[in-house]
Enzyme design. Structure first.
Site, PDB file in Angstrom:
ATOM      1  N   VAL A   1     -41.772  37.523  12.478  1.00  0.00           N
ATOM      2  CA  VAL A   1     -40.830  37.475  13.600  1.00  0.00           C
ATOM      3  C   VAL A   1     -39.795  36.437  13.154  1.00  0.00           C
ATOM      4  CG1 VAL A   1     -40.496  37.011  16.045  1.00  0.00           C
ATOM      5  CG2 VAL A   1     -42.596  38.141  15.274  1.00  0.00           C
ATOM      6  N   PRO A   2     -38.645  36.882  12.649  1.00  0.00           N
ATOM      7  CA  PRO A   2     -37.770  36.082  11.780  1.00  0.00           C
ATOM      8  C   PRO A   2     -36.896  35.033  12.478  1.00  0.00           C
ATOM      9  CG  PRO A   2     -36.789  38.218  12.142  1.00  0.00           C
ATOM     10  CD  PRO A   2     -38.125  38.240  12.839  1.00  0.00           C
ATOM     11  N   CYS A   3     -37.512  33.983  12.986  1.00  0.00           N
ATOM     12  CA  CYS A   3     -36.741  32.925  13.649  1.00  0.00           C
ATOM     13  C   CYS A   3     -35.781  32.229  12.690  1.00  0.00           C
ATOM     14  CB  CYS A   3     -37.674  31.928  14.329  1.00  0.00           C
ATOM     15  SG  CYS A   3     -38.957  31.251  13.269  1.00  0.00           S
ATOM     16  N   HIS A   4     -36.016  32.362  11.389  1.00  0.00           N
ATOM     17  CA  HIS A   4     -35.088  31.770  10.410  1.00  0.00           C
ATOM     18  C   HIS A   4     -33.720  32.458  10.448  1.00  0.00           C
ATOM     19  CE1 HIS A   4     -37.103  35.083   8.265  1.00  0.00           C
ATOM     20  NE2 HIS A   4     -35.971  35.204   7.583  1.00  0.00           N
ATOM     21  N   ARG A   5     -33.637  33.632  11.061  1.00  0.00           N
ATOM     22  CA  ARG A   5     -32.369  34.364  11.141  1.00  0.00           C
ATOM     23  C   ARG A   5     -31.522  33.943  12.342  1.00  0.00           C
ATOM     24  NH1 ARG A   5     -35.199  40.141   9.987  1.00  0.00           N
ATOM     25  NH2 ARG A   5     -35.856  39.674   7.853  1.00  0.00           N
TER      26      ARG A   5
END
Length: 176
Positions: A135-139
């Protein structure tokens, strides 16, 4: 939602990335694999731990492929049980609408997810994401830069992930 949790990890440039997998899917990931982290995740899930190498195989394979630059979209099932309904709404929107190599600002994600949460609140939700990378919170970035990141080595890990995905240009010392 009774059941069990199994753990598996893969070595990456950012450390040994751990995946906690229930019968429903990946419930948590961590940038560190350590007994205390496994215990904390199992406790949060309220599930006994089983040694089930096969259950974690898909998550390990996909994480290995992602960190190797060969996977653009995770296909493993996600178990959302560690998230509140608000977290699920915001992180679910992120998961389904921000693909590999793209970013969204905290404020844009607030609007996109249909919440009245201010950008700072979206940042808190990103920081509490139990399933980073998949779940790409880095994006999710600030309007004026990268913003923060609570995983791995902080903003440097975020910068590495966004470089891997091609959003940021590689530096001279970049190697996959």
């Amino acid at each position: 939602m009774a059941g069990t949790v199994a753990f598996g990890s893969v070595p990456t440039k950012l450390g040994d990335v751990l995946a906690a997998v229930t019968e429903d899917g990946v419930a948590a990931t961590s940038f560190t694999d350590a007994p205390d982290i496994r215990a904390r995740i199992a406790d949060r899930l309220g599930l006994p731990v089983v040694d089930d190498f096969a259950r974690t195989a898909a998550a390990r394979d996909e994480l290995r492929a992602y960190f190797g630059g060969d996977l653009k979209e995770f296909g493993v099932a996600v178990d959302w049980r560690l998230m509140s309904s608000l977290q699920r709404q915001v992180l679910g929107t992120l998961f389904t609408t921000v693909p590999y190599g793209q970013v969204v600002t905290y404020g844009e994600l607030a609007v996109r997810s249909g919440t009245t949460v201010p950008a700072r609140g979206i940042g808190s939700i990103m920081g509490s994401n139990p399933i980073p990378i998949i779940v790409p919170c880095h994006r999710v970035v600030a309007g004026n830069g990268l913003g923060g990141f609570s995983g791995g080595d902080g903003v440097e890990s975020k910068r590495w992930l966004l470089t891997l995905e091609g959003h940021l240009p590689p530096t001279l010392d970049w190697d996959l």
